[in-house]
Design an enzyme around this catalytic site. Structure first.
Site, PDB file in Angstrom:
ATOM      1  N   ASP A  12      71.953  56.537  52.347  1.00  0.00           N
ATOM      2  CA  ASP A  12      71.497  55.287  52.965  1.00  0.00           C
ATOM      3  C   ASP A  12      71.594  54.093  52.019  1.00  0.00           C
ATOM      4  O   ASP A  12      72.149  53.056  52.371  1.00  0.00           O
ATOM      5  CB  ASP A  12      70.049  55.420  53.472  1.00  0.00           C
ATOM      6  CG  ASP A  12      69.976  56.301  54.706  1.00  0.00           C
ATOM      7  OD1 ASP A  12      71.027  56.534  55.335  1.00  0.00           O
ATOM      8  OD2 ASP A  12      68.867  56.766  55.018  1.00  0.00           O
ATOM      9  N   ARG A 100      55.202  52.675  45.110  1.00  0.00           N
ATOM     10  CA  ARG A 100      55.823  51.471  45.703  1.00  0.00           C
ATOM     11  C   ARG A 100      55.470  50.175  44.987  1.00  0.00           C
ATOM     12  O   ARG A 100      56.354  49.343  44.771  1.00  0.00           O
ATOM     13  CB  ARG A 100      55.517  51.385  47.202  1.00  0.00           C
ATOM     14  CG  ARG A 100      56.520  52.083  48.137  1.00  0.00           C
ATOM     15  CD  ARG A 100      57.168  53.259  47.567  1.00  0.00           C
ATOM     16  NE  ARG A 100      58.191  53.875  48.406  1.00  0.00           N
ATOM     17  CZ  ARG A 100      58.597  55.122  48.240  1.00  0.00           C
ATOM     18  NH1 ARG A 100      58.051  55.891  47.305  1.00  0.00           N
ATOM     19  NH2 ARG A 100      59.559  55.616  48.987  1.00  0.00           N
ATOM     20  N   ASP A 129      56.255  52.289  53.578  1.00  0.00           N
ATOM     21  CA  ASP A 129      56.816  51.844  52.302  1.00  0.00           C
ATOM     22  C   ASP A 129      57.345  50.413  52.337  1.00  0.00           C
ATOM     23  O   ASP A 129      57.218  49.671  51.372  1.00  0.00           O
ATOM     24  CB  ASP A 129      57.892  52.831  51.838  1.00  0.00           C
ATOM     25  CG  ASP A 129      57.285  54.190  51.493  1.00  0.00           C
ATOM     26  OD1 ASP A 129      56.096  54.208  51.097  1.00  0.00           O
ATOM     27  OD2 ASP A 129      57.970  55.211  51.625  1.00  0.00           O
ATOM     28  N   SER A 180      63.199  64.167  55.445  1.00  0.00           N
ATOM     29  CA  SER A 180      63.211  62.971  54.609  1.00  0.00           C
ATOM     30  C   SER A 180      62.261  63.234  53.440  1.00  0.00           C
ATOM     31  O   SER A 180      61.100  63.583  53.638  1.00  0.00           O
ATOM     32  CB  SER A 180      62.732  61.778  55.441  1.00  0.00           C
ATOM     33  OG  SER A 180      62.350  60.732  54.580  1.00  0.00           O
TER      34      SER A 180
HETATM   35  N1  ARG Z   1      53.750  59.146  54.473  1.00  0.00           N
HETATM   36  C1  ARG Z   1      53.716  59.040  53.063  1.00  0.00           C
HETATM   37  C2  ARG Z   1      53.154  57.712  52.652  1.00  0.00           C
HETATM   38  O1  ARG Z   1      53.149  56.815  53.423  1.00  0.00           O
HETATM   39  C3  ARG Z   1      55.029  59.348  52.398  1.00  0.00           C
HETATM   40  C4  ARG Z   1      56.205  58.481  52.742  1.00  0.00           C
HETATM   41  C5  ARG Z   1      57.333  58.782  51.828  1.00  0.00           C
HETATM   42  N2  ARG Z   1      58.621  58.766  52.386  1.00  0.00           N
HETATM   43  C6  ARG Z   1      59.338  59.846  52.809  1.00  0.00           C
HETATM   44  N3  ARG Z   1      60.568  59.648  53.097  1.00  0.00           N
HETATM   45  N4  ARG Z   1      58.850  61.032  52.915  1.00  0.00           N
HETATM   46  O2  ARG Z   1      52.692  57.532  51.556  1.00  0.00           O
END
Ligand code: ARG
Length: 404
Positions: A12, A100, A129, A180
């Site tokens: 991506d 992040r 994110d 993912s």
């Molecule tokens: N849901 C989790 C959070 O908001 C993890 C998100 C991370 N991304 C992924 N592609 N799994 O902190």
């Protein structure tokens, strides 16, 4: 225009990089080492990240930077969260959420270094994110423009592959992506694919850091976590080395698997699976030490503050001044937060089996049921009379209403 792109090297962000270049931008690809493969690959991790940097340059990036952010991530972000025992919805140690604001911070710094006016990331429009990164970028430099091209122009998997083939972007051998994944030293998150059905048990292939039942050692293993002024260590290891070692050790015992129906910032519920061996062990140990050295009132109030802290981090509000206030509150305990906690790792569980501290408030002479009891039993009767007085008043008032 000069754009700094948060670049992971995956399909991506590689397609995104190429797309921005084709639009005529000078793109600086920024890749971070957050230790996602330290527990597993050890030294191989650095080579893999160098390859990501080289890939960006090969695709035509104006420049590509690789930043080792592991120390900052662990010491400034993960350990701040540890001092708050931070668990979103009571279970998720916030591994992705904590990274992040650091990515945002380094995007902004890199943009300033290169004189870029735009930063970009590869998040889609329905996750947390995007919120976390863009809110942090705005708080750090409101003049910077933040772009999320995959939100503006969502790209389906087949379209991404077709674009990649057409423009010489390397396509991974397995284009079928079952999940993912996002990972760093504080944990690995797994979502999408079959996990989208909340009734479907997470398949073993979702896990990479934690051993499956049959592969776990039959015998338990104990690890002693020592805290000095609220700074954890084990067997002499601290910081990044400690977290990496605990991920490996606890992961071997299958510790740290989490399966959560989670409430996202953007309002929807999602099913998220995590493996966070080190975070789970450290938080368990940290809580145990707090229970030994803090007063009842401190513990009760801190539990509320800790929950608020976890929510702030989850909601992308790292830059909210309240976080600093809560961290100052947590720092106030450091002078007493020294001691040792023993944790037993066995078959997916991390169980605290002992704690001790020079600042312990536990007094055996008060607690004992054996000889040498120093507790004033007689004082209890008077205490109960006054402690229960308001309820006695309620009962009498109710009785009077009935008889009236
Ligand atoms: N849901 C989790 C959070 O908001 C993890 C998100 C991370 N991304 C992924 N592609 N799994 O902190």
């Amino acid at each position: 225009m000069k754009i700094v792109l948060a670049y992971s090297g995956g399909l991506d962000t590689s397609v995104l990089l190429k797309r921005l270049i084709l639009e005529g931008h000078e793109v600086v690809a920024m890749t971070l080492d957050l230790g996602e493969s330290d527990a597993m690959a050890g030294d191989g991790a650095r080579a893999a990240l160098e390859a990501v940097r080289a890939k960006a340059l090969a695709l035509g990036a104006y420049d590509a930077v690789l930043i080792d952010a592991r120390d900052r991530f662990v010491n400034e972000y993960a350990f701040a969260a540890l001092r708050a025992n931070a668990l979103y919805q009571g279970v998720y140690p916030l591994s992705a959420a904590l990274s992040r604001p650091l990515i945002a911070d380094l995007l902004v710094k890199t943009a300033h270094e290169y004189g870029a006016t735009v930063v970009a990331h590869g998040c889609t429009g329905k996750g947390n994110d995007q919120v976390r990164m863009e809110v942090a970028v705005r708080a750090l430099d409101p003049e910077l423009i933040c772009r999320a091209p995959l939100r503006e122009n969502p790209l389906s998997r087949p379209d991404a592959i077709a674009f990649a083939r057409e423009h010489g972007v390397p396509v991974p051998h397995t284009t079928e992506k079952p999940y993912s994944i996002d990972a760093n030293l504080w944990g690995r998150s797994i979502e999408a694919g079959v996990l989208e059905d909340p009734w479907c048990a997470p398949p073993e292939d979702a896990f990479a850091w934690t051993a499956a039942g049959a592969a776990r050692p039959a015998l338990p293993e104990e690890v002693a976590i020592a805290f000095t002024a609220d700074e954890p260590a084990a067997a002499g290891a601290r910081g990044v080395a400690l977290v990496a070692a605990l991920n490996a050790l606890a992961g071997k015992h299958g510790v740290g698997r989490i399966d959560l129906i989670e409430d996202r910032v953007v309002g929807l519920k999602s099913r998220e699976v995590y493996e966070c061996p080190a975070a789970i062990v450290l938080i368990a140990a940290h809580r145990a030490l707090e229970r030994l050295v803090l007063t009842r009132d401190e513990l009760r109030f801190k539990a509320l503050a800790d929950q608020r802290y976890a929510e702030l981090i989850y909601d992308g509000l790292w830059m909210q001044p309240l976080r600093g206030g809560l961290e100052a509150f947590n720092a106030s305990f450091a002078p007493r937060m020294s001691g040792e906690v023993r944790v037993r790792l066995h078959q997916g569980n991390a169980v605290v089996t002992g704690s001790r501290s020079p600042c312990s408030l536990y007094q055996q002479r008060l607690a004992t049921y054996g000889a040498g009891d120093a507790f004033d039993h007689g004082a209890a009767a008077g205490f109960i009379a006054l402690h229960g007085l308001p309820l006695e008043a309620c009962a009498r008032a109710a009785g009077e209403r009935v008889s009236a």
